[in-house]
Design a protein around this motif. Sequence first.
Motif, PDB file in Angstrom:
ATOM      1  N   THR A 115      84.881  22.732  32.060  1.00  0.00           N
ATOM      2  CA  THR A 115      83.770  21.882  32.511  1.00  0.00           C
ATOM      3  C   THR A 115      83.019  21.249  31.353  1.00  0.00           C
ATOM      4  O   THR A 115      82.225  20.335  31.560  1.00  0.00           O
ATOM      5  CB  THR A 115      82.793  22.697  33.374  1.00  0.00           C
ATOM      6  N   LEU A 116      83.255  21.726  30.134  1.00  0.00           N
ATOM      7  CA  LEU A 116      82.656  21.070  28.963  1.00  0.00           C
ATOM      8  C   LEU A 116      83.345  19.758  28.646  1.00  0.00           C
ATOM      9  O   LEU A 116      82.739  18.839  28.090  1.00  0.00           O
ATOM     10  CB  LEU A 116      82.742  21.989  27.733  1.00  0.00           C
ATOM     11  N   LYS A 117      84.627  19.665  29.013  1.00  0.00           N
ATOM     12  CA  LYS A 117      85.370  18.441  28.755  1.00  0.00           C
ATOM     13  C   LYS A 117      85.063  17.408  29.835  1.00  0.00           C
ATOM     14  O   LYS A 117      85.162  17.685  31.028  1.00  0.00           O
ATOM     15  CB  LYS A 117      86.882  18.729  28.727  1.00  0.00           C
ATOM     16  N   LYS A 118      84.662  16.212  29.389  1.00  0.00           N
ATOM     17  CA  LYS A 118      84.313  15.157  30.335  1.00  0.00           C
ATOM     18  C   LYS A 118      85.589  14.570  30.955  1.00  0.00           C
ATOM     19  O   LYS A 118      86.603  14.423  30.289  1.00  0.00           O
ATOM     20  CB  LYS A 118      83.531  14.048  29.634  1.00  0.00           C
ATOM     21  N   SER A 119      85.495  14.286  32.239  1.00  0.00           N
ATOM     22  CA  SER A 119      86.639  13.706  32.947  1.00  0.00           C
ATOM     23  C   SER A 119      86.129  12.620  33.880  1.00  0.00           C
ATOM     24  O   SER A 119      84.920  12.425  34.037  1.00  0.00           O
ATOM     25  CB  SER A 119      87.381  14.790  33.748  1.00  0.00           C
ATOM     26  N   GLU A 120      87.072  11.902  34.490  1.00  0.00           N
ATOM     27  CA  GLU A 120      86.684  10.826  35.396  1.00  0.00           C
ATOM     28  C   GLU A 120      85.905  11.371  36.597  1.00  0.00           C
ATOM     29  O   GLU A 120      85.018  10.703  37.113  1.00  0.00           O
ATOM     30  CB  GLU A 120      87.937  10.083  35.877  1.00  0.00           C
ATOM     31  N   ARG A 121      86.242  12.575  37.019  1.00  0.00           N
ATOM     32  CA  ARG A 121      85.550  13.175  38.162  1.00  0.00           C
ATOM     33  C   ARG A 121      85.081  14.577  37.772  1.00  0.00           C
ATOM     34  O   ARG A 121      85.814  15.548  37.857  1.00  0.00           O
ATOM     35  CB  ARG A 121      86.488  13.245  39.378  1.00  0.00           C
ATOM     36  N   ASP A 122      83.852  14.667  37.277  1.00  0.00           N
ATOM     37  CA  ASP A 122      83.308  15.950  36.880  1.00  0.00           C
ATOM     38  C   ASP A 122      83.060  16.809  38.117  1.00  0.00           C
ATOM     39  O   ASP A 122      82.687  16.301  39.184  1.00  0.00           O
ATOM     40  CB  ASP A 122      81.994  15.769  36.125  1.00  0.00           C
ATOM     41  N   PRO A 123      83.229  18.128  37.992  1.00  0.00           N
ATOM     42  CA  PRO A 123      82.941  19.016  39.119  1.00  0.00           C
ATOM     43  C   PRO A 123      81.461  18.944  39.515  1.00  0.00           C
ATOM     44  O   PRO A 123      80.601  18.560  38.715  1.00  0.00           O
ATOM     45  CB  PRO A 123      83.294  20.402  38.571  1.00  0.00           C
ATOM     46  N   THR A 124      81.203  19.324  40.749  1.00  0.00           N
ATOM     47  CA  THR A 124      79.823  19.339  41.235  1.00  0.00           C
ATOM     48  C   THR A 124      79.008  20.418  40.552  1.00  0.00           C
ATOM     49  O   THR A 124      77.796  20.269  40.348  1.00  0.00           O
ATOM     50  CB  THR A 124      79.809  19.559  42.763  1.00  0.00           C
ATOM     51  N   GLY A 125      79.653  21.512  40.190  1.00  0.00           N
ATOM     52  CA  GLY A 125      78.961  22.607  39.527  1.00  0.00           C
ATOM     53  C   GLY A 125      79.940  23.665  39.057  1.00  0.00           C
ATOM     54  O   GLY A 125      81.147  23.589  39.309  1.00  0.00           O
ATOM     55  N   CYS A 126      79.412  24.668  38.354  1.00  0.00           N
ATOM     56  CA  CYS A 126      80.240  25.723  37.784  1.00  0.00           C
ATOM     57  C   CYS A 126      79.611  27.086  38.104  1.00  0.00           C
ATOM     58  O   CYS A 126      78.394  27.262  37.956  1.00  0.00           O
ATOM     59  CB  CYS A 126      80.366  25.523  36.281  1.00  0.00           C
ATOM     60  N   ILE A 127      80.454  28.041  38.533  1.00  0.00           N
ATOM     61  CA  ILE A 127      80.006  29.392  38.894  1.00  0.00           C
ATOM     62  C   ILE A 127      80.750  30.377  37.996  1.00  0.00           C
ATOM     63  O   ILE A 127      81.986  30.402  37.980  1.00  0.00           O
ATOM     64  CB  ILE A 127      80.299  29.691  40.375  1.00  0.00           C
ATOM     65  N   ILE A 128      80.005  31.177  37.235  1.00  0.00           N
ATOM     66  CA  ILE A 128      80.602  32.077  36.255  1.00  0.00           C
ATOM     67  C   ILE A 128      80.097  33.497  36.483  1.00  0.00           C
ATOM     68  O   ILE A 128      78.894  33.722  36.660  1.00  0.00           O
ATOM     69  CB  ILE A 128      80.228  31.650  34.817  1.00  0.00           C
ATOM     70  N   THR A 129      81.024  34.459  36.474  1.00  0.00           N
ATOM     71  CA  THR A 129      80.630  35.869  36.569  1.00  0.00           C
ATOM     72  C   THR A 129      81.160  36.619  35.341  1.00  0.00           C
ATOM     73  O   THR A 129      82.346  36.538  35.019  1.00  0.00           O
ATOM     74  CB  THR A 129      81.185  36.521  37.858  1.00  0.00           C
ATOM     75  N   SER A 130      80.253  37.315  34.641  1.00  0.00           N
ATOM     76  CA  SER A 130      80.580  38.146  33.479  1.00  0.00           C
ATOM     77  C   SER A 130      81.546  37.465  32.523  1.00  0.00           C
ATOM     78  O   SER A 130      82.631  37.996  32.226  1.00  0.00           O
ATOM     79  CB  SER A 130      81.173  39.479  33.954  1.00  0.00           C
ATOM     80  N   PRO A 131      81.217  36.272  32.001  1.00  0.00           N
ATOM     81  CA  PRO A 131      82.164  35.520  31.159  1.00  0.00           C
ATOM     82  C   PRO A 131      82.416  36.190  29.812  1.00  0.00           C
ATOM     83  O   PRO A 131      81.552  36.879  29.262  1.00  0.00           O
ATOM     84  CB  PRO A 131      81.453  34.177  30.980  1.00  0.00           C
ATOM     85  N   LEU A 132      83.614  35.965  29.295  1.00  0.00           N
ATOM     86  CA  LEU A 132      83.945  36.412  27.943  1.00  0.00           C
ATOM     87  C   LEU A 132      83.444  35.344  26.970  1.00  0.00           C
ATOM     88  O   LEU A 132      84.083  34.318  26.760  1.00  0.00           O
ATOM     89  CB  LEU A 132      85.454  36.604  27.788  1.00  0.00           C
ATOM     90  N   ILE A 133      82.276  35.599  26.406  1.00  0.00           N
ATOM     91  CA  ILE A 133      81.750  34.776  25.318  1.00  0.00           C
ATOM     92  C   ILE A 133      81.796  35.595  24.031  1.00  0.00           C
ATOM     93  O   ILE A 133      82.198  35.100  22.984  1.00  0.00           O
ATOM     94  CB  ILE A 133      80.322  34.294  25.634  1.00  0.00           C
ATOM     95  N   LYS A 134      81.419  36.858  24.181  1.00  0.00           N
ATOM     96  CA  LYS A 134      81.596  37.846  23.114  1.00  0.00           C
ATOM     97  C   LYS A 134      81.938  39.178  23.769  1.00  0.00           C
ATOM     98  O   LYS A 134      81.371  39.510  24.815  1.00  0.00           O
ATOM     99  CB  LYS A 134      80.326  37.987  22.277  1.00  0.00           C
TER     100      LYS A 134
END
Length: 470
Positions: A115-134
């Motif tokens: 969802t960070l990458k811009k596209s012609e049709r961006d999603p309406t939203g993003c739902i994340i649970t316990s993401p691996l960031i660190k």
Amino acid sequence: MTSIEGNLVASDKVKLFTRSWKPAGPTLATVTFIHGLGEHSGRYEHVFSKFAENGIAVNAYDQRGFGKSSGPRAYSPSLDQTMKDVAMVAASANPNLPHFIMGHSFGGCLALHYTLKKSERDPTGCIITSPLIKPAFKVSDAKYLVGSFISKFWSTLTVDNGLNPTHISRDEAAVALYKEDPLNTAKVSVGLGKWMIPKAEQLLNLAPTYTLPLLLIHGADDMITSAKASQSFFDRCQSQDKTLKLWENMYHEVLNEKDKDQVIQMIIDWIKPRLQAPQSQAIPTGQDQSIPQPVIAPSIPVEEPPVHVEPSRQEDQQKPVEEPPKPHEEPHKALEEPPKPVDEPPKHAEEPPKPVEEPPKQVDEPPKPVEEPPKPVDEPPKPVEEAPKPIEEAPKQVDEPPKTVEEPPKPVEESAKPVEEAPKPIEEAPKQVDEPPKPVEEAPKIEENKPNEESKPKNKKKGKKKGKRN
């Protein structure tokens, strides 16, 4: 309800196993789901059955090398290839309906990158649970370096992923099911591990560029991925519509905890207010989302607007048509006035022609040298330095023609031109030094200025002769 199974073929010919959940009633939105490391999409049957009951269709898949998908076990060559897999699954969503990207753990990391990458049709939203960031635990530097080195010549080699199954949930029944599931794996390839952690930690630097609506949920007691890292990403992202929920007394898998129903309902309640498409565009039960039936509903309002739009346009066009003559009349006046300044410049143009009329006699065929004299004019000062003596004696003539000084335009222009033409004999003079008679024959053109200069030196000679006689 149970999911519908299928397959997709990735760009590198790897087969991706898919599952989809479709509502029994009208479809209001679609969700593309990405599971975490070492698991598969079938573990979320209880979650997406409730989504379907609320009119939300879900398309999920087993990541390459996991679950029922093909490819080397627990291996993905790069983030770019993984993003292509996500895009292929997301493309199956109905373009006429709101579309959300959802991911858990390592799948949450991928969902954020997608969802960070811009596209012609961006999603309406993003739902994340316990993401691996660190990771919530320390990854051994030695283990990482050894794995990175081995991946250069054996990237598909699998090693223990270091995850403790008892840390996934406080619910012992959920832990037991996880251990017994043959589609789960406790392995990870060194090729995947090489880029997974760096790309996850990169999200903190990319957070300020994140602008989509975001729902981020993390178990406050997670011992696998860092809840503090989720808090940091949330604080840095620039989304105007963002929600963070750190759920107390929950481990890593918030969707498999004892209070999982509360988490599921929270997600559904977050999606519904963000539905942009009216219910009239909902897809009837059991029909494929690719069928263009939902377009039938908007066709009704599409027929009406032309009826109301045409009269409004005609009225708008009639009014301005009556008034435009004035602006058209004014520009004509503006066009009539400019000729005056156009008549004046010719006067300036009439004066320069006078000097132009005289030079043609001297320069019959070389109009080009007349345009290019500035260069020789810059060089003649050298010959002028050699003739200082006649210049010193010329003041007598300069005192007599003050009138010409008051009216410099004409004499200056006339004298300048012979000077411009003079450089040619000056340039040829070095050759003529040995044979002086030639320049004497070519000089008659400049007879008007030279007679006075030559006359004086003759008088000097006569004076000398008279002195001898005395």
